[in-house]
Design an enzyme around this catalytic site. Structure first.
Site, PDB file in Angstrom:
ATOM      1  N   ASP A 130       0.991  -1.209   0.117  1.00  0.00           N
ATOM      2  CA  ASP A 130      -0.049  -0.117  -0.071  1.00  0.00           C
ATOM      3  C   ASP A 130       0.885   1.358  -0.066  1.00  0.00           C
ATOM      4  O   ASP A 130       0.466   2.312   0.331  1.00  0.00           O
ATOM      5  CB  ASP A 130      -0.686   0.160   1.238  1.00  0.00           C
ATOM      6  CG  ASP A 130      -2.294  -0.631   1.201  1.00  0.00           C
ATOM      7  OD1 ASP A 130      -2.522  -1.060  -0.087  1.00  0.00           O
ATOM      8  OD2 ASP A 130      -3.034  -0.828   2.133  1.00  0.00           O
ATOM      9  N   ASP A 280      -6.777  -7.850  13.745  1.00  0.00           N
ATOM     10  CA  ASP A 280      -6.547  -9.309  13.884  1.00  0.00           C
ATOM     11  C   ASP A 280      -7.585  -9.544  15.180  1.00  0.00           C
ATOM     12  O   ASP A 280      -8.164 -10.907  15.410  1.00  0.00           O
ATOM     13  CB  ASP A 280      -5.107  -9.470  14.271  1.00  0.00           C
ATOM     14  CG  ASP A 280      -4.546  -8.330  15.116  1.00  0.00           C
ATOM     15  OD1 ASP A 280      -5.535  -7.460  15.689  1.00  0.00           O
ATOM     16  OD2 ASP A 280      -3.530  -8.250  15.269  1.00  0.00           O
TER      17      ASP A 280
END
Length: 551
Positions: A130, A280
């Protein structure tokens, strides 16, 4: 002598008389009862935290003495060759490496992932870049091409925008057609360096136990000795992995970090979501509510880097404190309504995992020990029992220190540093609970790679200051790092990069309380107050961690 009496020493009689009258009119009916109520509340929260720490301490001792390793608790057999099936007997594994402008560490992470031992036609390395810096983007792509030329099945993937940040990149990476062939996915951050046998030790858990969704390894910090700040982080995180993760895995088979996922479990839980800054943990909680189990393998370690600049650490701690609080707010109802897990597991997730560890621990540390306890010096009517002011925090501190025996001599520094960081953690926790402005702020933790090699291994013992130049020395626990850099304006540099107003404000408050305790108080808290105020002042002027050039 109280604050009103002390005012007569400083101000003229007429002014001090008016101030004293106003003070007495508001003190007894309003301020003192409010402080007493807050003290009682913090004492109750401290007891909750104390019980949680003692409980985990008892469980971890039992596990060390009588517990079985994960390989014994679950079915685990080494993967073997099959003459008839050949490599097709091995499951397909996807390895994802999300990164963003990781100039200093991209080669390490890509190299470590490409060095994983596994049949070459049964593994795919996926680099999710990214990066917004074109130069870094080109470097990462060239590195992927270099490994591809060696026969490694590596994919370089980019996207048009950074929507969803890390969670968005992982979600987008799962959409590629070649991923459909994969059974498991291992996720490593850009600074992670897994050992070559990582998959051989983790995949068997998933292959032989269809109810396991995630296998998690322990983190090993490659730069723990870089400076005093990284040593403090090591102490906190070692407790997290040595105690919290072990207890969570062994009792309720739940914890909130990424590792090697079963893709079917990941998809059943709803995949990656970008609604918080702890994607997560979000995924792990949702998978747990579906009835999936998790395994923590404590003796399997993955190298990674601790943030070594104060700026990077503050951003990381904001994300790690704000995200869980925000996730707790969004999921507490869903956790209570789910029918696939037991009542005790719901209680563990809501009370122990979220409320006590992610909310109470931060708020008590700052509000009680950095605000209310110093305030009792100014208000002698408000008393804190010795067990709440001394015994409970001392026992909690010692229990936290067991994870890193080599740093026991740094315990006092760790206490002072943790109290300083509790300011940011508490602020971030309230931002997460209230969903305020910075609730979804995502700042990638800056990685420095090998600092010593960049500085040529040079050290310097005495500081020097020259016109137009500045040499900044950082005294670390094991080494002295020298960093030389130029800046346009000394005052501009200090204001933008070094001065932190909140820390300075809290430091001034603690210092004044300490002075008042010396002059008029009876609590004898002044030693702690002065030491803690110094810690806040040091952090306030940014003299913490490793200093690096701005360009």
């Amino acid at each position: 002598m109280d604050a009103a009496s002390a005012a007569t020493i400083i101000f003229p009689d007429r002014i001090s008389g008016q101030m004293g009258l106003m003070w007495q009119q508001t003190k007894a009916p309003l301020i003192v009862p409010l402080l007493k109520l807050l003290v009682y509340l913090c004492l109750a929260l401290s007891i909750m935290l104390f019980v949680e720490r003692v409980y985990m301490g008892i469980v971890i001792v039992w596990l060390k003495l009588f517990g079985r390793k994960p390989e014994k608790r679950y079915k685990w057999e080494a993967m073997k060759d099959d003459v008839e099936l050949g490599n097709s007997a091995y499951p397909m594994v996807l390895v994802q490496i999300p990164m963003y402008n990781e100039k200093e560490v991209y080669q390490l992470s890509i190299g470590a992932a490409c060095g994983l031992s596994w049949p070459s036609d049964r593994i795919t390395i996926q680099v999710l870049d990214d990066s917004t810096d074109p130069t870094i983007k080109d470097l990462v792509e060239l590195e992927c091409q270099r490994w591809a030329s060696k026969g490694i099945n590596i994919k370089y993937e980019i996207r048009d925008s950074r929507n969803g940040y890390k969670a968005g990149a992982l979600k987008e990476g799962m959409k590629h057609s070649y991923v459909k062939q994969c059974d498991y996915v291992a996720i490593f951050d850009a600074d992670f360096e897994p050992e070559p046998d990582f998959l051989w030790r983790t995949i068997p858990f998933l292959v032989h136990n269809p109810d396991i969704a995630l296998v998690q390894a322990r983190w090993k910090f490659v730069n723990a000795d870089e400076c005093l700040m990284t040593r403090m982080q090591e102490m906190s995180l070692d407790y997290h992995f040595t105690v919290e993760q072990e207890v969570g895995s062994s009792t309720y088979a739940f914890f909130g970090t990424a590792g090697v996922w079963r893709i079917s479990a990941l998809n059943e839980a709803g995949g990656w979501k970008d609604r918080t800054t702890v994607e997560d943990m979000d995924l792990a909680v949702r998978a747990s509510l579906k009835g999936w189990k998790f395994v923590y393998v404590g003796d399997l370690k993955v190298k990674n880097e601790l943030p070594s600049t104060f700026k990077a650490y503050r951003y990381q701690q904001h994300r790690w404190s704000c995200g869980p609080a925000n996730l707790f707010k969004k999921m507490v109802g869903e956790i209570m309504r789910t029918k696939k897990v037991t009542l005790w597991k719901k209680l563990y997730v809501i009370y122990s995992f979220f409320f006590v560890r992610k909310i109470v621990a931060h708020i008590v540390t700052f509000v009680f020990y950095c605000v209310l306890l110093p305030a009792t010096v100014l208000f002698p009517e408000v008393e804190v029992p010795k067990w709440g002011a001394v015994y409970i925090p001392s026992i909690i501190t010692l229990l936290n220190a067991v994870g890193t025996p080599r740093s026991l001599h740094l315990l006092v520094f760790w206490i002072l540093f943790e109290n300083v960081m509790s300011l940011h953690r508490t602020k971030a926790t309230f931002i997460g609970l209230l969903e305020a402005g910075r609730v979804n702020e995502w700042v990638v933790t800056e990685k420095l790679g090998d600092v010593k090699s960049k500085l040529g291994g040079k050290t310097l013992k005495k500081p020097r200051i020259r016109i137009g130049e500045r040499y900044v020395l950082v005294q670390c626990s094991r080494l002295i790092v020298r960093e030389r850099f130029r800046f346009k304006s000394r005052s501009h540099y200090l204001i933008v990069n070094r001065v932190h107003v909140l820390e300075l404000g809290v430091g001034a408050y603690l210092f004044l309380c300490g002075c008042y305790d010396v002059a008029f108080g009876k609590n004898h808290y002044f030693i702690y107050l002065f030491l803690q105020s110094i810690a806040f002042f040091v952090a306030g002027v940014g003299y913490v961690g490793t200093f690096v050039p701005n360009s």
